[in-house]
Structures are given as C-alpha cells and as structure tokens.
Write a protein that holds these residues in place. Structure first.
Motif, short mmCIF file in Angstrom:
data_model
loop_
_atom_site.label_atom_id
_atom_site.label_comp_id
_atom_site.label_asym_id
_atom_site.label_seq_id
_atom_site.Cartn_x
_atom_site.Cartn_y
_atom_site.Cartn_z
N TRP A 178 -80.53 -29.34 -35.58
CA TRP A 178 -80.24 -29.52 -36.61
C TRP A 178 -80.58 -30.93 -36.56
N GLN A 179 -80.76 -31.07 -38.86
CA GLN A 179 -80.79 -31.40 -39.18
C GLN A 179 -78.94 -32.52 -40.06
N HIS A 180 -79.18 -33.71 -40.34
CA HIS A 180 -77.63 -33.82 -40.96
C HIS A 180 -78.14 -34.88 -42.29
N ALA A 181 -77.56 -35.00 -43.28
CA ALA A 181 -77.30 -36.08 -44.53
C ALA A 181 -76.13 -36.43 -44.38
N LEU A 182 -76.26 -37.37 -46.01
CA LEU A 182 -75.10 -38.29 -46.40
C LEU A 182 -75.72 -38.44 -47.46
N PRO A 183 -75.29 -37.28 -48.77
CA PRO A 183 -75.22 -37.44 -48.91
C PRO A 183 -74.76 -38.56 -51.12
N LYS A 184 -75.47 -38.61 -51.68
CA LYS A 184 -75.22 -39.78 -53.05
C LYS A 184 -73.94 -38.84 -53.27
N THR A 185 -72.97 -39.53 -53.99
CA THR A 185 -72.08 -38.62 -54.39
C THR A 185 -71.69 -39.92 -56.18
N SER A 186 -70.98 -38.98 -57.08
CA SER A 186 -70.91 -39.64 -57.89
C SER A 186 -69.28 -40.21 -58.62
N ARG A 187 -68.88 -40.38 -57.43
CA ARG A 187 -67.42 -40.60 -57.44
C ARG A 187 -67.25 -42.42 -57.21
N THR A 188 -66.13 -42.47 -57.09
CA THR A 188 -66.25 -43.85 -57.20
C THR A 188 -66.15 -44.32 -55.55
N THR A 189 -66.49 -44.73 -54.83
CA THR A 189 -66.30 -45.07 -53.78
C THR A 189 -67.09 -46.60 -52.97
N GLY A 190 -65.60 -46.73 -51.92
CA GLY A 190 -66.10 -48.34 -52.15
C GLY A 190 -67.11 -48.19 -50.43
N GLU A 191 -67.25 -49.41 -50.08
CA GLU A 191 -68.25 -49.37 -48.80
C GLU A 191 -68.18 -48.83 -47.82
N ARG A 192 -69.09 -48.84 -46.95
CA ARG A 192 -68.68 -47.66 -45.44
C ARG A 192 -69.61 -48.52 -44.27
N ILE A 193 -69.78 -48.35 -43.77
CA ILE A 193 -69.70 -48.92 -42.35
C ILE A 193 -70.04 -47.98 -41.22
N ASN A 194 -71.26 -47.33 -41.09
CA ASN A 194 -71.35 -46.30 -39.67
C ASN A 194 -72.52 -46.87 -38.86
N LEU A 195 -71.90 -46.65 -37.82
CA LEU A 195 -71.97 -47.06 -36.49
C LEU A 195 -72.27 -45.80 -35.38
N THR A 196 -73.43 -45.51 -35.38
CA THR A 196 -74.50 -44.62 -34.45
C THR A 196 -74.82 -45.09 -33.25
#
Length: 200
Positions: A169-187
């Motif tokens: 499997w592959q995965h992605a985090l697509p861009k979004t045009s919605r107003t969104t705040g900051e995100r931290i991801n810990l893998t």
C-alpha cells in the motif's frame, strides 16, 4: 473501517488516543522545542524543497536515509520518550526513531509514497500520531490504484499501519484549499541498525 473487508488495508485508527488537553500541550511543546528543518527531496530527478518541515529523532544508532539524504537522529525530547514508552506498553513494539513533520497550512502536503526504505523494519508496525489540524489521509493499493480508502486524521488520533503493509500500500496527504491550521505528525518507526540504504 470494516475489519472484514479484504480489499482494505488492516489499519487501525484510534481517535482521541491522546486526550485533547494532553494533545494541546504536546503540540505546543513540540512546535516550540523541535529543531524544524526544510529537507530537500529528489522528485523526478530534481532536488526540490520538501513541502513540509521535518526532524528525524531517535536512538543514537538509528540513522535513516530518505531520498538520497542520510539523517542522523536528534536526541529524544522527554515528551516523545513518554509517548514511545506508552506505545511500547500498549502495542508491544519499541520504536527507536520518530519522524516529526510540521505541516504549516493546507499547501503543505505529501504525494504518494510508502515507508519502505531498507532501514525500516518491515516486521514492525508504523504508528502515526496526529496533532493539530485534521487532515485527509489517503491509502491506495500498489497493484490496483482503484482500491482506496480515506481516513480523517484528527487531533490526538493514532493510526496503526501493520507490519508488511508498506510493501502493498501507498499513502498520501493531499493539499487542501480549506482553511486549516498547523499540523504536527509523529511517525514512530523501528529502524534496523546497520542496514544499508539502496544505491542511488
């Protein structure tokens, strides 16, 4: 996500794994305390700036090579050591490294890929903790891109990708045009010490 559906990856998503107040505190501590860097990646044969800020953290021997660049681990902050211990106790896996990513807004994203570098132990799960803005996470089967699923990763939610999943499997985090705040991801990952990266 139906556990009985054979066409979908056997992922588990645990919303609220980290309670809201604890997630707020961890986000603030990491946002201010991590030495965020803009890494270069190779895309279609060209070096470009990665569309997010990152930091590789781990045990002293857990070096990691990604997109032809070798990353020596930075020391564990105490806050992430506590998360590492909880993950070990709950899921019986000792992750010796964590890739911290800061997505500054909806324009920061990651295209299709798999976490299948040789150093990453394929026999161990990958555990991904989301802090901050909710973002859309998409998975697709490598041999049939029509097989897809979408998970909305929310503040304090934990995603568990089982051992062996990255090979299929592959995965992605697509861009979004919605107003969104900051995100931290810990893998959180288990690195195989002494394994050589693929030749470039």
């Amino acid at each position: 996500m139906p556990a009985h559906e054979p066409s979908l990856p056997d992922v588990r998503y645990l919303p609220g794994w980290l309670p809201h107040a604890a997630a707020d505190a961890l986000f603030a501590q990491l946002h201010a305390g991590i030495a965020w860097e803009c890494h270069c990646i190779v895309l279609f044969g060209r070096e470009v700036a990665s569309p997010r800020l990152s930091c590789w953290i781990g045990d002293t021997d857990a070096a990691y090579t990604y997109s032809r660049t070798r990353f020596e681990p930075r020391a564990w902050p105490s806050e992430l050591l506590a998360i590492r211990t909880r993950l070990r106790d709950e899921f019986d896996v000792d992750c010796n490294g964590v890739l911290a990513n800061l997505y500054r807004d909806g324009n920061d994203a990651m295209g299709w890929h798999a976490d299948d570098e040789p150093e990453i132990d394929p026999c161990a799960p990958i555990l991904s903790l989301n802090l901050g803005a909710t973002r859309r996470f998409v998975l697709r089967r490598r041999d049939d891109h029509a097989l897809r699923c979408v998970i909305e990763l929310a503040h304090g939610g934990l995603l568990l990708m089982p051992a062996g999943m990255q090979q299929h499997w592959q995965h992605a985090l697509p861009k979004t045009s919605r107003t969104t705040g900051e995100r931290i991801n810990l893998t959180f990952r288990r690195i195989r010490v002494g394994i050589q990266a693929r030749p470039t």
